[in-house]
Each structure stands twice: as C-alpha cells, then as structure tokens.
Design an enzyme around this catalytic site. Structure first.
Site, mmCIF file in Angstrom:
data_model
loop_
_atom_site.group_PDB
_atom_site.id
_atom_site.type_symbol
_atom_site.label_atom_id
_atom_site.label_comp_id
_atom_site.label_asym_id
_atom_site.label_seq_id
_atom_site.Cartn_x
_atom_site.Cartn_y
_atom_site.Cartn_z
ATOM 1 N N ASP A 80 0.834 -1.210 0.000
ATOM 2 C CA ASP A 80 0.000 0.000 0.000
ATOM 3 C C ASP A 80 0.873 1.266 0.000
ATOM 4 O O ASP A 80 1.787 1.381 0.817
ATOM 5 C CB ASP A 80 -0.886 -0.050 1.258
ATOM 6 C CG ASP A 80 -2.028 0.950 1.218
ATOM 7 O OD1 ASP A 80 -2.333 1.478 0.139
ATOM 8 O OD2 ASP A 80 -2.621 1.190 2.294
ATOM 9 N N HIS A 81 0.584 2.188 -0.861
ATOM 10 C CA HIS A 81 1.285 3.490 -0.901
ATOM 11 C C HIS A 81 2.804 3.386 -0.805
ATOM 12 O O HIS A 81 3.412 3.915 0.125
ATOM 13 C CB HIS A 81 0.797 4.411 0.231
ATOM 14 C CG HIS A 81 -0.611 4.835 0.052
ATOM 15 N ND1 HIS A 81 -1.005 5.706 -0.932
ATOM 16 C CD2 HIS A 81 -1.733 4.492 0.713
ATOM 17 C CE1 HIS A 81 -2.316 5.878 -0.861
ATOM 18 N NE2 HIS A 81 -2.780 5.152 0.117
ATOM 19 N N HIS A 185 -7.322 10.824 3.439
ATOM 20 C CA HIS A 185 -6.727 9.827 4.337
ATOM 21 C C HIS A 185 -6.866 10.280 5.793
ATOM 22 O O HIS A 185 -6.650 11.441 6.108
ATOM 23 C CB HIS A 185 -5.237 9.654 4.026
ATOM 24 C CG HIS A 185 -4.965 8.730 2.883
ATOM 25 N ND1 HIS A 185 -4.209 9.090 1.802
ATOM 26 C CD2 HIS A 185 -5.363 7.454 2.655
ATOM 27 C CE1 HIS A 185 -4.149 8.073 0.953
ATOM 28 N NE2 HIS A 185 -4.838 7.067 1.445
ATOM 29 N N GLY A 186 -7.182 9.334 6.645
ATOM 30 C CA GLY A 186 -7.277 9.643 8.075
ATOM 31 C C GLY A 186 -8.701 9.946 8.499
ATOM 32 O O GLY A 186 -9.622 9.943 7.690
ATOM 33 N N HIS A 214 -9.669 5.412 -1.623
ATOM 34 C CA HIS A 214 -8.813 5.529 -0.430
ATOM 35 C C HIS A 214 -9.432 6.513 0.547
ATOM 36 O O HIS A 214 -10.276 7.316 0.168
ATOM 37 C CB HIS A 214 -7.424 6.043 -0.833
ATOM 38 C CG HIS A 214 -6.601 5.009 -1.524
ATOM 39 N ND1 HIS A 214 -5.472 4.470 -0.966
ATOM 40 C CD2 HIS A 214 -6.753 4.401 -2.714
ATOM 41 C CE1 HIS A 214 -4.960 3.579 -1.800
ATOM 42 N NE2 HIS A 214 -5.715 3.515 -2.871
ATOM 43 N N GLY A 215 -8.944 6.452 1.783
ATOM 44 C CA GLY A 215 -9.451 7.401 2.780
ATOM 45 C C GLY A 215 -10.905 7.130 3.105
ATOM 46 O O GLY A 215 -11.695 8.049 3.296
ATOM 47 N N GLY A 216 -11.270 5.841 3.178
ATOM 48 C CA GLY A 216 -12.678 5.495 3.422
ATOM 49 C C GLY A 216 -13.116 5.702 4.864
ATOM 50 O O GLY A 216 -14.304 5.868 5.135
ATOM 51 N N ASN A 238 -8.419 2.015 7.016
ATOM 52 C CA ASN A 238 -7.300 1.796 7.927
ATOM 53 C C ASN A 238 -7.523 2.502 9.271
ATOM 54 O O ASN A 238 -7.542 1.859 10.314
ATOM 55 C CB ASN A 238 -5.983 2.252 7.279
ATOM 56 C CG ASN A 238 -4.754 1.763 8.037
ATOM 57 O OD1 ASN A 238 -4.873 1.107 9.069
ATOM 58 N ND2 ASN A 238 -3.571 2.075 7.550
HETATM 59 ZN ZN LIG Z 1 -4.655 5.064 0.837
#
Ligand SMILES: [Zn+2]
Length: 288
Positions: A80-81, A185-186, A214-216, A238
């Site tokens: 990832d990333h 993100h976050g 992303h950033g869900g 995450n």
């Molecule tokens: Zn991400």
C-alpha cells in the site's frame, strides 16, 4: 481460485466492492480474517511502507500466504502506498499480489514515469512467473497517513479531472486507478468528507480501469454505497481499525490491570477490529 483481478471485475458486475484493510501485526490480520471468513468474501490485506517496516515485508507475506494455502481462501496482499520503484520491486519479488506506487505528490509527468517503470517491472515478472501482479497508482492528492486530523491537510482534496485520469491510465498501463473524489486519508475531527459520485462515474468511464477508493474511514454509509454504485470496486479502510485497536487495548488494560498474558490483553483488540471489518464488509457487499 480466481485471480484478484477476476474478483475485482466480479465485484464490479455485482455493484459491490472488495474490502482492503491494513495490518502491522498479527492481531489485525486475525481480526480482519475472522470477519472476512464469516462472510465468505475475498479480501485484500495492505501494508504501507511504515507498516511493512514494523511487521516485516517477508513476514507479512508469509502470514497471508499461510492462510491462503491452509484454507484455500482468496486473501491477497498489497504493498500500500509505496513511494519508490525499489520498494515496489522488493514487494513484487517477494510475491505480493498487488502494489500501489504512490506518486500523487509528484508533478504529472514524474508520476507517470515512476508508475510506468513499476508497471513494466510487474509485467516482466508476470511474464516470467505466470503470477498476476496488479499495479495501482493515484492522481490527485488526498493527504497521507491513517491518523486523526483536526482538519483537511493543506494541498489535499484537489479532485481528479476525468481527462487527466484517461491520459494517466493510457500513459502508464496501470490495472487499478485511485482517484481523488472527495475522501481524505485519516479521520477528520471537523466534519465528514463527501464523495462526488458523479465524478466517480465519469472517471470510471474515461479511465477505463477499475477504481479504488482511499481514505474510506469516517465516511457516511451513503457515500460508500453511492461511490460503489458509481464505479468503485475496492475500498481502503485503515484509520477506523487503528482506532478500534487502540481503544480496545486501553479498555482491556484498564479493566484487568493485573493481566500480563498478551493473548488475553489483546483478544479484545482482535474482536474490535473484526467488528469494524464485518460492518464495513457488509456495507460494501450489500449484506444486511
Ligand atoms: Zn490510501
């Protein structure tokens, strides 16, 4: 077993999305897998460069492979990333199923160049080994780091233009595309980001490859469902599982101050992660 790309296409046909959850330890892997297996869904386990450094690149691969082999289960592992060709190459060489080259902060041409290099390497290894190796890249900065934020980070949240997505996919040959469509993100303390579902649909059409959100973490349920209906086939979570992990351990230690057995201290953290993952997977898959 189907390949990851086949599962992604299948998800898209069904109008659902595959869950991608990050780990840096065994508790997270167990929590994610316990929930996933219960629902019998394919799953992607991700490790960022930082998570990989802590867990061990080969160790993480060995853990995920052990589950896949033992249970003949569609559990996949993603780098990832990753921000350099060298770090992407290492993961491909070890056996990762997919990689994300993150050049989102770079100027367009540099992002294209580094992404193209990763795609070419993945294709070469695929050709030599017969393995499917998917490459994802992103355009449009949505911030970095699965942390708790006071507000949207500077420079983040610039939405991806459909015509740029088309150009980027054509120039790089990527398998999966991560657009900037409103998420960050976050976890943001001040308000929830909002997903532009119309833009998702336009980018899916113009880019021509499956899309990854992303950033869900922290988004409203309807933002997820609209995004998935509009063309998102994989969703990354995450921060939510990091928070669940931390809170469960704090509570566990507070409630049992004399307990020193790690398995007993940490079991509530495994269960807390499983609960978050189960709820998210049900939402992404339309399971009531
Ligand atoms: Zn991400």
């Amino acid at each position: 077993m189907k390949t990851l790309l086949e599962y992604i296409h299948e998800a898209e046909e069904k109008g659902i999305a595959i869950g991608h959850f990050n780990i840096s330890n065994l508790e997270a892997l167990h929590g994610i897998y316990n929930a996933t297996k219960k629902l019998n869904l394919p799953i992607v386990i991700g490790l960022s460069e930082g998570e990989e450094k802590f867990a061990g690149l080969e160790e993480a691969y060995a853990l995920v492979s052990a589950i896949r082999t033992r249970d003949n289960y569609p559990i996949f592992i993603n780098a990832d990333h990753h921000t350099s060709f060298e770090s992407v190459k290492k993961c491909i060489d070890v056996g990762y199923d997919m990689v994300i080259i993150d050049g989102a902060k770079l100027p367009f041409d540099e992002n294209v160049a580094i992404t193209k290099k990763c795609v070419e390497y993945a294709r070469e290894v695929s050709k030599n080994t017969g393995r499917e190796i998917l490459v994802e890249a992103e355009l449009g900065y949505i911030g970095s780091g699965s942390i708790i934020r006071d507000s949207i980070p500077e420079g983040a949240g610039v939405l991806t233009k459909p015509e740029d997505a088309k150009k980027f996919v054509e120039l790089t040959g990527i398998d999966l595309f991560a657009p900037s469509v409103g998420s960050i993100h976050g976890l943001i303390k001040s308000g929830k980001p909002h997903i532009n579902a119309e833009l998702v649909a336009e980018i899916r059409k113009s880019g021509g490859v499956p899309l990854v959100l992303h950033g869900g973490s922290g988004l409203r349920d309807e933002d997820f469902t609209n995004a998935i209906k509009s063309g998102i086939s994989m969703v990354h979570i995450n921060s939510e599982i990091r928070l669940a992990y931390k809170e469960a351990i704090e509570k566990s230690i507070k409630e049992n101050p004399s307990e020193i057995t790690p398995a007993k201290i940490l079991q509530p953290a495994v269960d807390a992660i499983a609960a978050v993952v189960e709820a998210r997977l049900k939402l992404f898959s339309g399971i009531k």
